[in-house]
Design a protein around this motif. Structure first.
Motif, PDB file in Angstrom:
ATOM      1  N   ALA A 167       0.830  -1.202   0.000  1.00  0.00           N
ATOM      2  CA  ALA A 167       0.000   0.000   0.000  1.00  0.00           C
ATOM      3  C   ALA A 167       0.870   1.260   0.000  1.00  0.00           C
ATOM      4  O   ALA A 167       0.577   2.225  -0.706  1.00  0.00           O
ATOM      5  CB  ALA A 167      -0.935  -0.012   1.205  1.00  0.00           C
ATOM      6  N   ASP A 168       1.965   1.228   0.762  1.00  0.00           N
ATOM      7  CA  ASP A 168       2.863   2.377   0.848  1.00  0.00           C
ATOM      8  C   ASP A 168       3.539   2.659  -0.487  1.00  0.00           C
ATOM      9  O   ASP A 168       3.881   3.800  -0.790  1.00  0.00           O
ATOM     10  CB  ASP A 168       3.909   2.125   1.935  1.00  0.00           C
ATOM     11  CG  ASP A 168       4.841   3.311   2.126  1.00  0.00           C
ATOM     12  OD1 ASP A 168       4.343   4.393   2.463  1.00  0.00           O
ATOM     13  OD2 ASP A 168       6.058   3.162   1.918  1.00  0.00           O
ATOM     14  N   HIS A 169       3.725   1.621  -1.297  1.00  0.00           N
ATOM     15  CA  HIS A 169       4.365   1.768  -2.610  1.00  0.00           C
ATOM     16  C   HIS A 169       3.342   2.005  -3.728  1.00  0.00           C
ATOM     17  O   HIS A 169       3.693   1.922  -4.905  1.00  0.00           O
ATOM     18  CB  HIS A 169       5.207   0.525  -2.920  1.00  0.00           C
ATOM     19  CG  HIS A 169       6.538   0.526  -2.229  1.00  0.00           C
ATOM     20  ND1 HIS A 169       7.734   0.574  -2.905  1.00  0.00           N
ATOM     21  CD2 HIS A 169       6.865   0.506  -0.916  1.00  0.00           C
ATOM     22  CE1 HIS A 169       8.732   0.579  -2.055  1.00  0.00           C
ATOM     23  NE2 HIS A 169       8.233   0.524  -0.831  1.00  0.00           N
ATOM     24  N   GLY A 170       2.104   2.266  -3.366  1.00  0.00           N
ATOM     25  CA  GLY A 170       1.091   2.526  -4.381  1.00  0.00           C
ATOM     26  C   GLY A 170       0.605   1.280  -5.082  1.00  0.00           C
ATOM     27  O   GLY A 170       0.126   1.338  -6.223  1.00  0.00           O
ATOM     28  N   MET A 171       0.694   0.140  -4.402  1.00  0.00           N
ATOM     29  CA  MET A 171       0.287  -1.143  -4.978  1.00  0.00           C
ATOM     30  C   MET A 171      -0.809  -1.780  -4.132  1.00  0.00           C
ATOM     31  O   MET A 171      -0.883  -2.999  -3.985  1.00  0.00           O
ATOM     32  CB  MET A 171       1.498  -2.078  -5.074  1.00  0.00           C
ATOM     33  CG  MET A 171       2.661  -1.510  -5.886  1.00  0.00           C
ATOM     34  SD  MET A 171       4.117  -2.596  -5.852  1.00  0.00           S
ATOM     35  CE  MET A 171       5.329  -1.555  -6.675  1.00  0.00           C
ATOM     36  N   GLY A 172      -1.672  -0.937  -3.564  1.00  0.00           N
ATOM     37  CA  GLY A 172      -2.711  -1.433  -2.669  1.00  0.00           C
ATOM     38  C   GLY A 172      -3.717  -2.341  -3.325  1.00  0.00           C
ATOM     39  O   GLY A 172      -4.415  -3.101  -2.642  1.00  0.00           O
ATOM     40  N   ASP A 217       1.263   5.614 -10.668  1.00  0.00           N
ATOM     41  CA  ASP A 217       1.981   6.317  -9.603  1.00  0.00           C
ATOM     42  C   ASP A 217       2.688   5.374  -8.633  1.00  0.00           C
ATOM     43  O   ASP A 217       3.221   5.818  -7.610  1.00  0.00           O
ATOM     44  CB  ASP A 217       1.010   7.208  -8.826  1.00  0.00           C
ATOM     45  CG  ASP A 217       0.417   8.313  -9.690  1.00  0.00           C
ATOM     46  OD1 ASP A 217       1.127   8.784 -10.592  1.00  0.00           O
ATOM     47  OD2 ASP A 217      -0.754   8.678  -9.469  1.00  0.00           O
ATOM     48  N   ALA A 218       2.665   4.077  -8.919  1.00  0.00           N
ATOM     49  CA  ALA A 218       3.322   3.116  -8.028  1.00  0.00           C
ATOM     50  C   ALA A 218       4.825   3.370  -7.979  1.00  0.00           C
ATOM     51  O   ALA A 218       5.442   3.732  -8.992  1.00  0.00           O
ATOM     52  CB  ALA A 218       3.036   1.696  -8.503  1.00  0.00           C
ATOM     53  N   ARG A 219       5.411   3.180  -6.790  1.00  0.00           N
ATOM     54  CA  ARG A 219       6.859   3.354  -6.620  1.00  0.00           C
ATOM     55  C   ARG A 219       7.539   2.011  -6.866  1.00  0.00           C
ATOM     56  O   ARG A 219       7.657   1.177  -5.980  1.00  0.00           O
ATOM     57  CB  ARG A 219       7.191   3.883  -5.224  1.00  0.00           C
ATOM     58  CG  ARG A 219       6.624   5.273  -4.971  1.00  0.00           C
ATOM     59  CD  ARG A 219       7.029   5.823  -3.602  1.00  0.00           C
ATOM     60  NE  ARG A 219       8.436   6.192  -3.571  1.00  0.00           N
ATOM     61  CZ  ARG A 219       9.347   5.615  -2.809  1.00  0.00           C
ATOM     62  NH1 ARG A 219       9.018   4.597  -2.032  1.00  0.00           N
ATOM     63  NH2 ARG A 219      10.591   6.025  -2.821  1.00  0.00           N
TER      64      ARG A 219
END
Length: 407
Positions: A167-172, A217-219
């Motif tokens: 979730a923190d990396h934009g992969m929720g 926008d995923a990191r």
């Protein structure tokens, strides 16, 4: 090579699953029953019961257990392990101490194999990562959109930690499957999404499957050197992305190689050396304690948490380090003895790469070129930046690079 008799194989390593003795082959049961000593975790010993032999649970530190086994060399001993003892298991560690022709192994399907079978996933197409007793952040480079990942958990908290990381990396939106106590009567398979993860009462014996989903926008940690400078926390001492990509190419990483990153600054060269291959190792040497602490943070963020950081000033800080396959000097090349110590530590074929932005360091590189030959080149990068209401090119300081290969 002549055949080795079964009598010569005094050490049996038996993979056991959650179905206990019932899941063992006749040969594995025979090895278990003829042993005078059976070694394993408390869970393994309970699964293998009833046992007639003397038993020993693994002590802490575990090296004492290895010593106890070696002290009884030649007498029948059985070591119990989970699933496949040679897939992130105890088997490989025992085989480093005891010759393979003295070992009889009876593996069962690994947790990865069981999970892939439950999910219908092709195992060669899946990233398999162990987080059991290993750094949690090492999974970060595997979190690529569309990837499938299987992770051996440390305990019941691992699935929730993975969900929070995603979730923190934009992969929720990634699907998470928690597979608990596979192969036995307590087996449970549950599915959820990383965002809003709410599974509870998870068995400590679990494997996590991730179908990674990431939006624009995923990191995502890129797969090639020269990662965006924004990945790094820095006070300005950072080899910029374009120069970093060229520098990594000059260092020419090979699988399993060890790098010394001297005057490491933000640690970017050592980190990206490690990201080039999972077996790569690096030591970052940095004189300033605040920068050394920052290097460790950057390494964890990019998925290279096993980077070793040495806070100290070269050349003294280089003493006693394991011999490198390559050395990068990003700072301190003009300090007496640094270049000489790095060159002396390299094996034949080892590489020393030094970047210079000052005239004094350039003079040092010229002397090294005169002494050892090698390759010299100058790198210049300009980036487009706003100039009032328009744009113009702003040049960075040129970098002179020397690449020396030890004959």
């Amino acid at each position: 090579m002549p055949d080795i008799s079964s009598d010569a194989r005094w050490l049996s390593i038996v993979g056991i699953g959650e179905d206990g003795r019932a899941g063992l082959s006749p040969a594995a049961v025979a090895a278990l029953d003829r042993a005078g000593l059976v070694v394993g975790g408390a869970r393994h010993l309970a699964l293998a019961a009833p046992l007639r032999a003397e038993t020993m649970t693994w002590p802490s530190p575990i090296a004492e257990g290895y010593a106890a086994i070696e002290a009884r060399r030649g007498r029948p001993i059985c070591v119990l392990a989970t699933g496949d003892p040679f897939h992130y298991g105890i088997g490989a560690e025992l085989a480093r101490r005891i010759p393979a022709d003295e070992i009889a192994a009876y593996p069962q399907p690994s947790a990865f194999s069981l999970a892939a079978a439950r999910l219908g996933w092709s195992l060669p197409e899946v990233a398999c990562v162990s987080l059991h007793g290993r750094s949690f952040e090492r999974i970060v480079p595997h979190l690529q959109p569309g990837a499938r990942v299987l992770a051996l958990s440390w305990d019941e908290t691992t699935p929730a930690r993975l969900a929070a990381l995603l979730a923190d990396h934009g992969m929720g939106g990634s699907e998470i499957v928690v597979l608990e106590a596979m192969g036995g009567p307590r087996e449970l398979v549950r599915r959820t999404r990383a965002q809003g993860f709410a599974l509870d009462a998870i068995d400590p014996l679990n494997t996590v499957a991730i179908a990674v989903a990431g939006g624009p926008d995923a990191r995502v940690v890129p797969l090639v050197p020269g990662r965006d400078d924004a990945w790094y926390d820095t006070d300005g001492q950072l080899t910029k992305a374009e120069i970093r990509a060229v520098t990594l190419a000059a260092l020419a990483p090979r699988a399993g190689g060890l790098l010394w990153d001297v005057g490491a600054g933000a640690g970017s060269i050592g980190i990206e050396w490690m990201l080039a291959h999972p077996a790569n190792r690096a030591v970052a040497i940095e004189a300033r304690a605040d920068r050394a602490e920052r290097i460790a943070t950057n390494a964890a963020r990019l998925g290279a948490p096993d980077l070793r950081v040495v806070a100290g000033r070269a050349p003294d800080a280089l003493a006693g380090l394991p011999a490198p396959d390559a050395v990068f000097i990003g700072g301190g090349a003009t300090v007496t003895g640094v270049c000489e110590a790095a060159w002396a530590a390299l094996p034949a074929g080892g590489r020393l790469v030094i970047n210079a932005v000052t005239l004094e360091t350039e003079a040092r590189l010229a002397a090294l070129f005169a002494a050892h030959d090698g390759t010299m080149r100058r790198l210049a990068v300009s980036r487009l930046e706003p100039v009032g209401g328009m744009h113009g090119w702003r040049a960075a300081m040129p970098v002179t690079q020397w690449i020396g290969v030890k004959p």
